[in-house]
Scaffold this active site. Structure first.
Site, mmCIF file in Angstrom:
data_model
loop_
_atom_site.group_PDB
_atom_site.id
_atom_site.type_symbol
_atom_site.label_atom_id
_atom_site.label_comp_id
_atom_site.label_asym_id
_atom_site.label_seq_id
_atom_site.Cartn_x
_atom_site.Cartn_y
_atom_site.Cartn_z
ATOM 1 N N VAL A 102 -28.691 -2.087 -36.218
ATOM 2 C CA VAL A 102 -29.676 -2.919 -35.493
ATOM 3 C C VAL A 102 -30.924 -3.135 -36.343
ATOM 4 C CG1 VAL A 102 -28.825 -2.170 -33.226
ATOM 5 C CG2 VAL A 102 -30.615 -0.831 -34.353
ATOM 6 N N HIS A 118 -24.287 -4.806 -32.059
ATOM 7 C CA HIS A 118 -24.959 -3.828 -31.188
ATOM 8 C C HIS A 118 -26.426 -4.171 -30.987
ATOM 9 C CE1 HIS A 118 -21.778 -0.480 -32.091
ATOM 10 N NE2 HIS A 118 -21.354 -1.382 -31.232
ATOM 11 N N CYS A 153 -43.554 -11.753 -16.889
ATOM 12 C CA CYS A 153 -43.515 -11.400 -15.455
ATOM 13 C C CYS A 153 -44.387 -10.172 -15.196
ATOM 14 C CB CYS A 153 -42.091 -11.217 -14.950
ATOM 15 S SG CYS A 153 -41.164 -9.939 -15.738
ATOM 16 N N THR A 192 -19.059 3.514 -41.774
ATOM 17 C CA THR A 192 -18.996 3.747 -40.340
ATOM 18 C C THR A 192 -18.046 4.904 -40.043
ATOM 19 O OG1 THR A 192 -18.575 2.762 -38.157
ATOM 20 C CG2 THR A 192 -17.197 1.978 -39.977
ATOM 21 N N SER A 193 -18.412 5.688 -39.026
ATOM 22 C CA SER A 193 -17.594 6.860 -38.664
ATOM 23 C C SER A 193 -16.369 6.438 -37.876
ATOM 24 C CB SER A 193 -18.432 7.833 -37.836
ATOM 25 O OG SER A 193 -18.973 7.155 -36.707
ATOM 26 N N ILE A 218 -18.227 8.140 -47.620
ATOM 27 C CA ILE A 218 -18.348 9.365 -48.436
ATOM 28 C C ILE A 218 -17.312 10.398 -48.001
ATOM 29 C CG2 ILE A 218 -20.785 9.157 -49.101
ATOM 30 C CD1 ILE A 218 -21.527 10.844 -46.664
ATOM 31 N N GLU A 219 -16.647 10.092 -46.884
ATOM 32 C CA GLU A 219 -15.611 11.028 -46.390
ATOM 33 C C GLU A 219 -14.584 10.239 -45.590
ATOM 34 O OE1 GLU A 219 -18.002 13.681 -44.080
ATOM 35 O OE2 GLU A 219 -18.221 12.260 -42.417
HETATM 36 C C1 BV8 Z 1 -18.589 -0.463 -24.134
HETATM 37 C C2 BV8 Z 1 -27.132 0.468 -30.628
HETATM 38 C C3 BV8 Z 1 -17.640 -1.181 -22.094
HETATM 39 C C4 BV8 Z 1 -28.250 1.284 -30.103
HETATM 40 C C5 BV8 Z 1 -25.015 1.704 -30.542
HETATM 41 C C6 BV8 Z 1 -13.916 7.022 -24.701
HETATM 42 C C7 BV8 Z 1 -12.987 6.371 -25.494
HETATM 43 C C8 BV8 Z 1 -13.259 5.102 -26.023
HETATM 44 C C9 BV8 Z 1 -14.471 4.478 -25.759
HETATM 45 C C10 BV8 Z 1 -15.389 5.147 -24.986
HETATM 46 C C11 BV8 Z 1 -15.120 6.401 -24.446
HETATM 47 N N1 BV8 Z 1 -16.209 6.784 -23.722
HETATM 48 C C12 BV8 Z 1 -17.147 5.806 -23.798
HETATM 49 C C13 BV8 Z 1 -16.643 4.814 -24.540
HETATM 50 C C14 BV8 Z 1 -17.287 3.567 -24.866
HETATM 51 C C15 BV8 Z 1 -18.371 3.789 -25.901
HETATM 52 C C16 BV8 Z 1 -17.849 4.573 -27.101
HETATM 53 O O1 BV8 Z 1 -17.168 4.041 -27.951
HETATM 54 N N2 BV8 Z 1 -18.208 5.851 -27.151
HETATM 55 C C17 BV8 Z 1 -17.720 6.670 -28.234
HETATM 56 C C18 BV8 Z 1 -18.873 7.415 -28.870
HETATM 57 C C19 BV8 Z 1 -16.654 7.585 -27.693
HETATM 58 N N3 BV8 Z 1 -18.714 2.456 -26.333
HETATM 59 C C20 BV8 Z 1 -19.623 1.778 -25.613
HETATM 60 O O2 BV8 Z 1 -20.239 2.231 -24.685
HETATM 61 C C21 BV8 Z 1 -19.805 0.318 -26.028
HETATM 62 N N4 BV8 Z 1 -19.695 -0.490 -24.852
HETATM 63 O O3 BV8 Z 1 -17.599 0.147 -24.401
HETATM 64 O O4 BV8 Z 1 -18.734 -1.203 -23.003
HETATM 65 C C22 BV8 Z 1 -18.083 -1.931 -20.918
HETATM 66 C C23 BV8 Z 1 -17.413 -3.109 -20.598
HETATM 67 C C24 BV8 Z 1 -17.791 -3.777 -19.456
HETATM 68 C C25 BV8 Z 1 -18.848 -3.308 -18.669
HETATM 69 C C26 BV8 Z 1 -19.527 -2.146 -19.027
HETATM 70 C C27 BV8 Z 1 -19.153 -1.439 -20.164
HETATM 71 C C28 BV8 Z 1 -21.181 0.095 -26.619
HETATM 72 C C29 BV8 Z 1 -21.315 0.883 -27.891
HETATM 73 C C30 BV8 Z 1 -22.628 0.497 -28.578
HETATM 74 C C31 BV8 Z 1 -23.589 1.670 -28.572
HETATM 75 N N5 BV8 Z 1 -24.792 1.322 -29.333
HETATM 76 N N6 BV8 Z 1 -26.130 1.349 -31.201
HETATM 77 C C32 BV8 Z 1 -29.116 1.816 -31.204
HETATM 78 O O5 BV8 Z 1 -28.819 1.647 -32.401
HETATM 79 O O6 BV8 Z 1 -30.128 2.414 -30.833
HETATM 80 S S1 BV8 Z 1 -23.839 2.613 -31.290
HETATM 81 C C33 BV8 Z 1 -24.408 3.397 -32.657
HETATM 82 O O7 BV8 Z 1 -23.252 4.007 -33.227
HETATM 83 C C34 BV8 Z 1 -24.955 2.506 -33.739
HETATM 84 O O8 BV8 Z 1 -24.806 1.120 -33.512
HETATM 85 C C35 BV8 Z 1 -24.099 2.911 -34.898
HETATM 86 O O9 BV8 Z 1 -24.023 1.984 -35.878
HETATM 87 C C36 BV8 Z 1 -22.829 3.075 -34.165
HETATM 88 C C37 BV8 Z 1 -21.631 3.591 -34.853
HETATM 89 O O10 BV8 Z 1 -22.003 4.639 -35.637
HETATM 90 P P1 BV8 Z 1 -21.894 4.432 -37.218
HETATM 91 O O11 BV8 Z 1 -22.568 3.149 -37.572
HETATM 92 O O12 BV8 Z 1 -20.482 4.577 -37.615
HETATM 93 O O13 BV8 Z 1 -22.818 5.584 -37.729
HETATM 94 P P2 BV8 Z 1 -22.457 7.125 -37.811
HETATM 95 O O14 BV8 Z 1 -23.735 7.843 -38.001
HETATM 96 O O15 BV8 Z 1 -21.546 7.501 -36.701
HETATM 97 O O16 BV8 Z 1 -21.585 7.228 -39.141
HETATM 98 C C38 BV8 Z 1 -22.153 6.921 -40.395
HETATM 99 C C39 BV8 Z 1 -20.998 6.869 -41.370
HETATM 100 O O17 BV8 Z 1 -21.518 6.536 -42.646
HETATM 101 C C40 BV8 Z 1 -20.271 8.190 -41.511
HETATM 102 O O18 BV8 Z 1 -18.873 7.964 -41.557
HETATM 103 C C41 BV8 Z 1 -20.752 8.712 -42.889
HETATM 104 O O19 BV8 Z 1 -19.739 9.462 -43.538
HETATM 105 C C42 BV8 Z 1 -20.988 7.415 -43.607
HETATM 106 N N7 BV8 Z 1 -21.975 7.458 -44.682
HETATM 107 C C43 BV8 Z 1 -23.164 8.131 -44.707
HETATM 108 N N8 BV8 Z 1 -23.790 7.850 -45.870
HETATM 109 C C44 BV8 Z 1 -23.001 6.979 -46.556
HETATM 110 C C45 BV8 Z 1 -21.845 6.726 -45.802
HETATM 111 N N9 BV8 Z 1 -20.863 5.902 -46.224
HETATM 112 C C46 BV8 Z 1 -21.021 5.312 -47.427
HETATM 113 N N10 BV8 Z 1 -22.114 5.498 -48.211
HETATM 114 C C47 BV8 Z 1 -23.108 6.315 -47.807
HETATM 115 N N11 BV8 Z 1 -24.180 6.492 -48.611
#
Ligand code: BV8
Length: 259
Positions: A102, A118, A153, A192-193, A218-219
């Site tokens: 974002v 997102h 508002c 992304t994770s 990185i992993e």
């Molecule tokens: C929805 C905005 C339905 C806010 C974010 C059970 C099973 C399946 C799904 C679900 C479940 N329970 C709940 C759900 C749904 C849920 C979900 O998926 N939960 C997960 C956690 C289980 N999803 C939702 O709620 C979504 N909506 O499903 O709606 C619906 C339909 C109709 C009506 C009502 C509802 C909405 C999800 C959006 C959430 N918002 N962000 C903010 O930013 O403040 S998500 C948040 O996580 C960020 O956007 C972030 O980008 C995103 C994903 O994380 P990553 O980007 O992957 O970041 P992370 O830290 O995890 O990983 C970083 C990676 O980078 C790692 O792999 C690391 O190794 C790597 N890395 C680090 N350094 C480097 C690198 N790689 C390369 N080079 C480097 N140098």
């Protein structure tokens, strides 16, 4: 397999690339990622704070988290991974970037075709009417323990213009993303994770449409098993090398065809 060997295996005829991006791409720009030690703020996990329930219960706590992130973002700049994606687009090889981030750093890096799936932290929207405004300035970001109210508002709270857990994605953005993913022939999954849905399902959707998948992380992640190749390393180092070698191969192919 090294990057050159992977590039050798890519068919560069009519390349249509889609990049699916996560917080890892902005790590080198100083932005904390969501999971692991980064994902904690004042003993809260990002997952607890990025929800409508957290905002309803304590809007000040949630706004203080976003302001803490904004104070970092206001000093952040795109890194070489962001610029590598901009170069892919300038070479006409990219359909676009589907970013979970974002932070707006892709746009600052010069990319044009971006889906901020997102949302975008630099904007706040009214919880009652359709008013939206930017709030990415030091004055607001440094005002701890103050809330933002709608100027239109008058008394309604503003909230960050992002998608929280449990909230649906914008259907138009999802439709556009799936359209790109059904047309593309190469997906780059970057930093992304692969645990947040529905975006985590996008790579396999593209694979079913015949695309090759390359992961930059990185992993390994839950997406690694469906990837055709994984390039392990910091994406700010690996992605520029990959893009440079890919463009070189495309140009070589073009000159061979012109002979
Ligand atoms: C929805 C905005 C339905 C806010 C974010 C059970 C099973 C399946 C799904 C679900 C479940 N329970 C709940 C759900 C749904 C849920 C979900 O998926 N939960 C997960 C956690 C289980 N999803 C939702 O709620 C979504 N909506 O499903 O709606 C619906 C339909 C109709 C009506 C009502 C509802 C909405 C999800 C959006 C959430 N918002 N962000 C903010 O930013 O403040 S998500 C948040 O996580 C960020 O956007 C972030 O980008 C995103 C994903 O994380 P990553 O980007 O992957 O970041 P992370 O830290 O995890 O990983 C970083 C990676 O980078 C790692 O792999 C690391 O190794 C790597 N890395 C680090 N350094 C480097 C690198 N790689 C390369 N080079 C480097 N140098």
């Amino acid at each position: 397999m090294n990057i050159s060997e992977i590039v050798e295996k890519i068919d560069v005829e009519r390349l249509k690339i889609v990049s699916i991006v996560g917080a890892g791409i902005s790590k080198a720009s100083g932005m904390p990622t969501f999971r692991g030690e980064d994902g904690m703020w004042d003993n809260y996990s990002a997952m607890e704070l990025a929800t409508p329930q957290a905002f309803a219960k304590d809007p000040q706590l949630v706004w203080n988290w976003y302001k803490a992130r904004m104070r970092i973002l206001l000093e952040a700049k795109p890194n070489n991974a962001h610029f590598a994606l901009t170069e892919l687009e300038e070479e006409g090889l990219s359909l676009g970037i589907i970013t979970q981030n974002v932070d707006g750093l892709h746009e600052i890096a010069g990319s044009k075709n971006i889906i901020e799936i997102h949302g975008r932290i630099r904007y706040a929207r009214c919880t009652s009417c359709n008013h939206i405004q930017r709030w990415d300035n030091h004055k607001i970001a440094n005002e701890r323990d103050s809330l933002l109210y709608c100027p239109k508002c008058k008394n309604s709270l503003l909230r960050p213009d992002v998608v929280w857990f449990g909230e649906p994605l914008d259907p138009l953005k999802s439709e556009k993303a799936l359209d790109w993913l059904s047309q593309c022939n190469l997906v780059l999954v970057i930093g992304t994770s692969g645990v947040v849905y529905p975006v985590a399902s996008f790579p396999s959707f593209a694979k079913k449409s015949g695309a090759k998948i390359i992961e930059f992380n990185i992993e390994s992640t839950p997406l690694t098993p469906i990837c055709d190749f994984s390039i392990f390393g910091k994406c700010e180092e690996t992605l520029p090398v990959f893009v440079k070698e890919l463009i070189r191969k495309v140009e070589k192919r073009k000159s061979e065809k012109n002979e």
